[in-house]
Write an enzyme that holds these catalytic residues in place. Structure first.
Site, PDB file in Angstrom:
ATOM      1  N   GLU A 110      17.837 -19.933 -30.836  1.00 10.35           N
ATOM      2  CA  GLU A 110      18.432 -21.205 -30.387  1.00 10.35           C
ATOM      3  C   GLU A 110      18.547 -22.210 -31.542  1.00 10.35           C
ATOM      4  O   GLU A 110      18.698 -23.407 -31.300  1.00 10.35           O
ATOM      5  CB  GLU A 110      17.584 -21.825 -29.259  1.00 10.35           C
ATOM      6  CG  GLU A 110      17.326 -20.946 -28.048  1.00 10.35           C
ATOM      7  CD  GLU A 110      18.521 -20.767 -27.111  1.00 10.35           C
ATOM      8  OE1 GLU A 110      19.617 -21.268 -27.437  1.00 10.35           O
ATOM      9  OE2 GLU A 110      18.353 -20.113 -26.073  1.00 10.35           O
ATOM     10  N   HIS A 133      11.350 -26.393 -26.310  1.00  4.30           N
ATOM     11  CA  HIS A 133      12.080 -25.603 -25.302  1.00  4.30           C
ATOM     12  C   HIS A 133      11.129 -24.658 -24.587  1.00  4.30           C
ATOM     13  O   HIS A 133      10.362 -23.924 -25.227  1.00  4.30           O
ATOM     14  CB  HIS A 133      13.218 -24.813 -25.955  1.00  4.30           C
ATOM     15  CG  HIS A 133      13.812 -23.789 -25.036  1.00  4.30           C
ATOM     16  ND1 HIS A 133      14.337 -24.111 -23.793  1.00  4.30           N
ATOM     17  CD2 HIS A 133      13.929 -22.438 -25.142  1.00  4.30           C
ATOM     18  CE1 HIS A 133      14.748 -23.006 -23.195  1.00  4.30           C
ATOM     19  NE2 HIS A 133      14.516 -21.978 -23.980  1.00  4.30           N
ATOM     20  N   HIS A 135      10.269 -22.558 -20.374  1.00  4.44           N
ATOM     21  CA  HIS A 135      10.835 -22.005 -19.138  1.00  4.44           C
ATOM     22  C   HIS A 135       9.933 -22.317 -17.931  1.00  4.44           C
ATOM     23  O   HIS A 135       9.300 -21.399 -17.390  1.00  4.44           O
ATOM     24  CB  HIS A 135      10.991 -20.482 -19.256  1.00  4.44           C
ATOM     25  CG  HIS A 135      11.940 -19.994 -20.317  1.00  4.44           C
ATOM     26  ND1 HIS A 135      12.141 -18.647 -20.568  1.00  4.44           N
ATOM     27  CD2 HIS A 135      12.745 -20.655 -21.173  1.00  4.44           C
ATOM     28  CE1 HIS A 135      13.024 -18.505 -21.546  1.00  4.44           C
ATOM     29  NE2 HIS A 135      13.405 -19.711 -21.935  1.00  4.44           N
ATOM     30  N   HIS A 204      17.505 -21.087 -16.552  1.00  3.08           N
ATOM     31  CA  HIS A 204      16.899 -20.736 -17.841  1.00  3.08           C
ATOM     32  C   HIS A 204      15.680 -21.611 -18.154  1.00  3.08           C
ATOM     33  O   HIS A 204      14.563 -21.109 -18.220  1.00  3.08           O
ATOM     34  CB  HIS A 204      17.987 -20.850 -18.929  1.00  3.08           C
ATOM     35  CG  HIS A 204      17.544 -20.546 -20.318  1.00  3.08           C
ATOM     36  ND1 HIS A 204      18.406 -20.244 -21.339  1.00  3.08           N
ATOM     37  CD2 HIS A 204      16.308 -20.516 -20.886  1.00  3.08           C
ATOM     38  CE1 HIS A 204      17.734 -20.019 -22.458  1.00  3.08           C
ATOM     39  NE2 HIS A 204      16.453 -20.186 -22.201  1.00  3.08           N
TER      40      HIS A 204
HETATM   41  O1  2HA Z   1      13.481 -17.860 -27.738  1.00  3.86           O
HETATM   42  O2  2HA Z   1      13.712 -18.917 -24.872  1.00  3.86           O
HETATM   43  O3  2HA Z   1      16.252 -19.418 -25.016  1.00  3.86           O
HETATM   44  C1  2HA Z   1      13.711 -17.256 -26.503  1.00  3.86           C
HETATM   45  C2  2HA Z   1      14.353 -18.208 -25.615  1.00  3.86           C
HETATM   46  C3  2HA Z   1      15.807 -18.314 -25.684  1.00  3.86           C
HETATM   47 ZN    ZN Z   2      14.818 -20.014 -23.458  1.00  2.51          ZN
END
Ligand code: 2HA
Ligand code: ZN
Length: 264
Positions: A110, A133, A135, A204
């Site tokens: 990313e 970032h 999840h 995502h």
């Molecule tokens: O790096 O989360 O969005 C792995 C991820 C891709």
């Molecule tokens: Zn991701």
């Protein structure tokens, strides 16, 4: 001093370990970026090797030319980190590419979204220099059941928890399905992030910004907590009897010197 002993490295390891304990980082999920301050570059530079070959970026970031960015390596597991999970990139070629000057050979998939976002922060001079970032499951669930629209998604989060209006007064942006790591996801994110504290990637995860990794993590934590509460409210199957009004949310932000985004 080695890079792993420096303050920024230790802070990143600390917060991604907490994120991993929260279950936000299955397998190789998640990535971070931190645009390094001149004093951080000065303390890290004795370990740099500026001779590795440059790589091209899918999107140019002219504003970031010459800047150093600490980021995670592609494929690295936040549940099993060591020095090989990280790298430092120097943007080069007028912003058309980058060189890894320390650490893992290949930065996060990313990278483009991170660099375009950091470039937007630099352009705005708004003090932000970090992205986290992750999840968070409840947030991903919400992208299946709420309209993928910034204002209503933000209101659903702000009104879940009174911390939210002053932790992320710019609100959240929502990007519909895009392929992970694609330039299209990077473009859509960078378009929204200047006016939002975080961007939600449908089905995502979350891309949260801040003035430091601790701050970006704090935004992610608060968004994820609000998502958990909102999902529990929805899952209760009951029509809520009570909710804060928009005026009350504005007052809360104002009390802490913040102004809520009106999405006009
Ligand atoms: O790096 O989360 O969005 C792995 C991820 C891709
Ligand atoms: Zn991701």
């Amino acid at each position: 001093m080695g890079i792993t002993e420096l303050g920024f490295y230790r802070e990143v390891v600390k917060f991604i370990s907490i994120g991993a304990a929260f279950g936000w980082h299955e397998r190789n999920a998640g990535n971070i970026s931190l645009w390094l301050l001149p004093e951080e570059v000065a303390s890290a530079s004795p370990c740099f090797d500026e001779t590795r070959p440059p790589r091209k970026l899918a999107r140019a970031v002219p504003e970031m030319d010459g800047e150093y960015v600490f980021t995670t390596a592609t494929g690295s597991y936040f549940t099993d980190m060591d020095e090989t999970s990280f790298c430092i990139c120097r943007v080069c070629g007028g912003g058309s590419g980058y060189r890894v000057v320390w650490g893992a050979e290949k930065p996060t998939s990313e990278l483009c979204g991170h660099l375009l976002s950091l470039a937007a922060f630099k352009r705005a001079g708004d003090g932000r220099r970090a992205v986290y970032h992750c999840h968070p499951a409840d947030l991903v669930v919400l992208t299946n059941v709420l309209p993928l629209e910034d204002k209503s998604f933000t209101t659903a989060l702000w009104s879940a928890l009174t911390e939210c209006p002053f932790v992320f007064p710019r609100g959240v942006g929502v990007v519909p399905f895009r392929i992970p790591g694609s330039p299209e996801l990077a473009d859509a994110t960078a378009e929204l992030i200047p006016e939002r504290d975080a961007v939600i990637w449908a089905f995502h995860g979350l891309f949260a910004s801040g003035t430091s990794i601790k701050d970006a993590f704090g935004v992610a934590h608060t968004v994820a907590k609000a998502a958990e509460i909102r999902l529990k409210i929805i899952s209760s199957g009951r029509e809520p009897l009570n909710a804060p009004s928009l005026e009350e949310l504005e007052q809360t932000a104002g009390y802490f010197g913040k102004k809520l985004n009106t999405f006009d």
